[in-house]
Scaffold this motif. Structure first.
Motif: not given
Length: 777
Positions: A2-10, A13-14, A558-563
């Motif tokens: 689910d990419y509804a709340a996706f905040q990352g760039v990859d 990767g998610l 990863e979903s939060q973009g916290d690499l």
């Protein structure tokens, strides 16, 4: 996925991370995921793709097409924008990819839906019509679910024939929008006064709590008492009671507000917008303060009202309201917790354009916001420069803002591994805050300084001082009823327990935090809790549980973009795989961790993962040169960091092992000496030595006392059998008169060398034993 709340760039990767969790396998990259899908029949659902940025979407679609061709796997995509502009996803002319627009319900599904709504209040005046009558009515709106919901209410109070005739007439007026016709059908049942008042509801974004709605619309009590039942009976609003909240949340029918807004004059819209901005700014202030004491309730209200809050804060920035930047700060508080990084970054970009006189409140808020966002994305030096400029502008006068910036500068240094310098800033902050009038806000700021200082002391190995600081912070949290602060401190005490080997206490604290983070819908806290639980299970050698916890943590990060956070977790996954004999996977995880840490410029994590990979490769004789190169690269980084935080003695020890294997005994000896010196200098070593305090004191006493030495000998002999051979040999050399530390410690590793160092210091000055023996008692 689910990419509804996706905040990352990859986005890829998610997807890989989610697959790994579902399939329960090590899936480090696309190739590994592809191989796993070849073994398992899988339906991949990529949901809410309209939220992805173009590049991320194209990369994901390319990989997804590849996965759809593996074995018997299939791929289902959902999006509000079905044309992906990707060569593998043609909208027409291909049977490999089919675009299926969602239409209305089927006849039986529509009938079942109406029957379920019929059981809900209000009670019907008319009986439910026959199937064929209903189907004729439903065909007018193409069986659209939202339209059916409105029609169900009307069928309860109007004959089906009359309803169908009127609906058909309205559809003629809006032939391309049967849903609007259904809405107008409901609106026309209201009286003239209600229809005149109703457009004011158009300012709200999907609904509002009743008290906010009344304050903004300025409906009188009598007007609202007539209007609300009419709106409920027609299905245009649906009240939701919230435990602990006096007023209900009124959820609007999705089409209501946009239609109503268009019926207002520009002047009326402007007045409503001004009241809307001010009311939601006031709500944001209330929620910001309330979040410390009642976070569950505050977060629930913030989530419900988030569309209105975001709409209002954007409007406040556009209108140049004097309180707009404080509004942004309040909203960002919740956006950070909810993991809505894209919305937070968009607000921050707007803030960067706000100009204010240097030293003014507007300037302070704008610059602080910029620095905090730089800090959050790992641009520590840039953030420190921003905070330094703010500090200069604030001058020497003690103030709340002065203390706040000192804390942020401490965080910049701590995240760069500069623990001692960070501690100085936190102590300065505490000195400043103690000079201020002790309000709840000031106590809260003091609490932050205490907590951050305790974190630094923990990293530096000053565990007793750290526990004292945490407990002082905990006392403040309880005094000011800062519920979330109590949770955070318990987590820090869990980490302290983990460092001290108290695994049951650590697991208990982390489990409590995991539960609370899920209740608060705070993904960052949840990811940290899973990571920490992985550390507990890893230390207990419960490898499967550790791997599962780390995977869950990494997926959230990863979903939060916290690499940066994900890189740390990938490193731990590598360690788990190394310990379970999965050599290929372990190396891949190490390399992924290094790459991720480099992308965020996290020097400490890069050095840790380089060191770990080096240690892994040194056990393969043909790869010793590569292992040495990696270890030297890690050492070069750690030499720029605080030695305590970087645990630099581990690098020296590793290089000693590698150079020994390469036959370079002179260099190996030099590295071992450096390792011993760094380990002895580490404040945490004193804590480790406490458990050996009686042994150290006994050896010192035995140097000049034959009777004590005779009593000590059976113990030493027994410890040889327990694997202390090298340490016991060194102790016997001490008893025979050897005092050259290099000679004694050359064959020793780990804590053995510090034990010998403590014995030699005790022989030279027995007062040095007091600390160990007092602590032991």
């Amino acid at each position: 996925m689910d990419y509804a709340a996706f905040q990352g760039v990859d986005a890829v990767g998610l997807a890989v991370s989610t697959l790994a969790t579902v399939l329960g396998q090590n899936l480090i990259d696309v190739a590994a995921a592809t191989a796993a899908l070849g073994q398992t029949l899988t339906l991949l659902i990529l949901d809410n793709l309209e939220t992805l940025q173009p590049q991320a979407l194209q990369e994901l679609l390319t990989v997804a097409k590849q996965w759809s061709e593996v074995g018997q796997c299939r791929l289902l995509l959902t999006s509000r924008t079905p044309n992906f502009y990707h060569s593998d996803y043609a909208i027409e002319g291909s049977l490999k990819h089919r675009s299926l627009p969602l239409s209305g319900l089927g006849q039986e599904d529509a009938l079942a839906y109406i029957q379920s709504l019929w059981k809900l209040p209000p009670s019907p005046v008319y009986k439910l019509p026959e199937r064929k009558e209903l189907w004729r009515l439903f065909r007018l709106v193409d069986y659209h679910p939202l339209s059916l919901g409105l029609l169900a209410r009307q069928l309860k109070i109007r004959p089906v024939a009359e309803l169908g005739e009127r609906l058909a007439a309205l559809i003629v007026e809006t032939p391309d929008n049967p849903l609007l016709a259904s809405l107008n059908l409901s609106l026309e049942r209201l009286d003239d006064e209600a229809r005149e008042l109703l457009p004011k509801l158009g300012v709200f974004q999907g609904g509002a709590f009743e008290d906010d709605l009344l304050a903004i619309t300025e409906f009188s009590n009598s007007q609202w008492q007539q209007l609300r039942p009419a709106l409920e009976n027609t299905g245009l609003i649906q009240p939701e009671n919230v435990p602990g909240v006096r007023f209900p949340f009124l959820k609007f029918h999705p089409t209501l507000a946009p239609v109503l807004w268009s019926r207002l004059s520009p002047e009326a819209q402007g007045e409503l917008l001004a009241r809307h901005r001010l009311r939601y700014y006031q709500l944001s202030r209330h929620l910001y303060v309330e979040d410390r004491k009642n976070p569950h309730q505050a977060r629930f209200i913030a989530q419900k009202e988030l569309p209105n809050l975001l709409y209002a804060v954007q409007g406040a920035l556009f209108a140049g309201e004097e309180w707009a930047l404080e509004f942004v700060n309040n909203i960002n508080w919740f956006l950070n917790y909810f993991g809505l990084n894209n919305d937070r970054d968009a607000l921050t970009q707007r803030v960067e354009k706000v100009q204010g006189k240097v030293g003014s409140w507007t300037w302070f808020l704008a610059q602080t916001n910029v620095g905090q966002q730089l800090l959050k994305v790992g641009r520590y030096q840039e953030a420190a420069q921003v905070f330094g400029e703010i500090l200069v502008a604030l001058g020497e006068q003690p103030s709340y803002e002065h203390c706040m910036i000192l804390n942020l500068l401490g965080r910049c240094l701590l995240d760069q591994g500069q623990a001692a310098q960070a501690a100085r800033y936190y102590r300065q902050a505490l000195a400043v805050v103690k000079q201020l009038e002790q309000s709840d806000d000031v106590k809260w700021l003091m609490n932050i300084s205490q907590t951050e200082l305790a974190d630094v002391l923990t990293d530096m190995g000053n565990y007793d001082e750290a526990r004292t600081a945490y407990e002082a912070s905990l006392a403040i949290d309880k005094e000011i009823e800062n519920f979330r602060g109590v949770v955070v401190i318990n987590g820090q005490l869990g980490s302290l327990a983990l460092r001290q080997g108290n695994l049951p206490e650590a697991e208990q604290r982390y489990r409590e935090i995991l539960t609370i983070s899920q209740e608060l819908n705070e993904p960052g806290m949840e990811a940290a809790a899973w990571h920490n639980l992985g550390m507990v299970y890893e230390k207990a050698k419960q490898w499967d549980a550790a791997e599962d916890a780390y995977r869950k943590s990494a997926r959230i990060q990863e979903s939060q973009g916290d690499l940066g956070g994900a890189a740390s977790t990938w490193n731990q996954l590598a360690i788990v795989n190394e310990n379970t004999g999965k050599q290929k996977d372990a190396e891949a995880w190490y390399r992924k961790a290094i790459s991720g840490a480099k992308s965020t410029e996290d020097k400490l994590q890069v050095s840790i993962s380089l060191n770990n990979l080096s240690g892994f490769l040194q056990n393969q004789p043909h790869r010793l040169p590569e292992a040495r190169q990696l270890a030297e690269e890690a050492l070069a980084i750690k030499q720029t960091l605080d030695p305590a935080v970087a645990e630099i003695w581990t690098n020296y020890g590793l290089l000693a092992e590698i150079t020994d294997k390469q036959g370079d005994s002179t260099q190996a000896k030099a590295y071992r000496r450096l390792s011993r010196q760094a380990k002895v200098a580490f404040a945490g070593t004193r804590y480790e030595l406490r458990q050996y305090g009686q042994l150290i004191a006994a050896v010192v006493a035995a140097v000049n006392d034959a009777e004590v030495r005779q009593q000590l000998e059976p113990f030493l002999e027994n410890q040889v059998k327990n694997g202390w051979g090298n340490l016991v040999a060194a102790i016997r050399l001490v008893l025979e008169g050897e005092r050259d530390e290099d000679v004694l410690c050359e064959p020793l590793v780990g804590t053995d060398a510090p034990i010998i160092n403590a014995i030699l210091r005790g022989i030279a000055d027995r007062n040095t034993l007091n600390e160990l023996l007092e602590e032991q008692g």
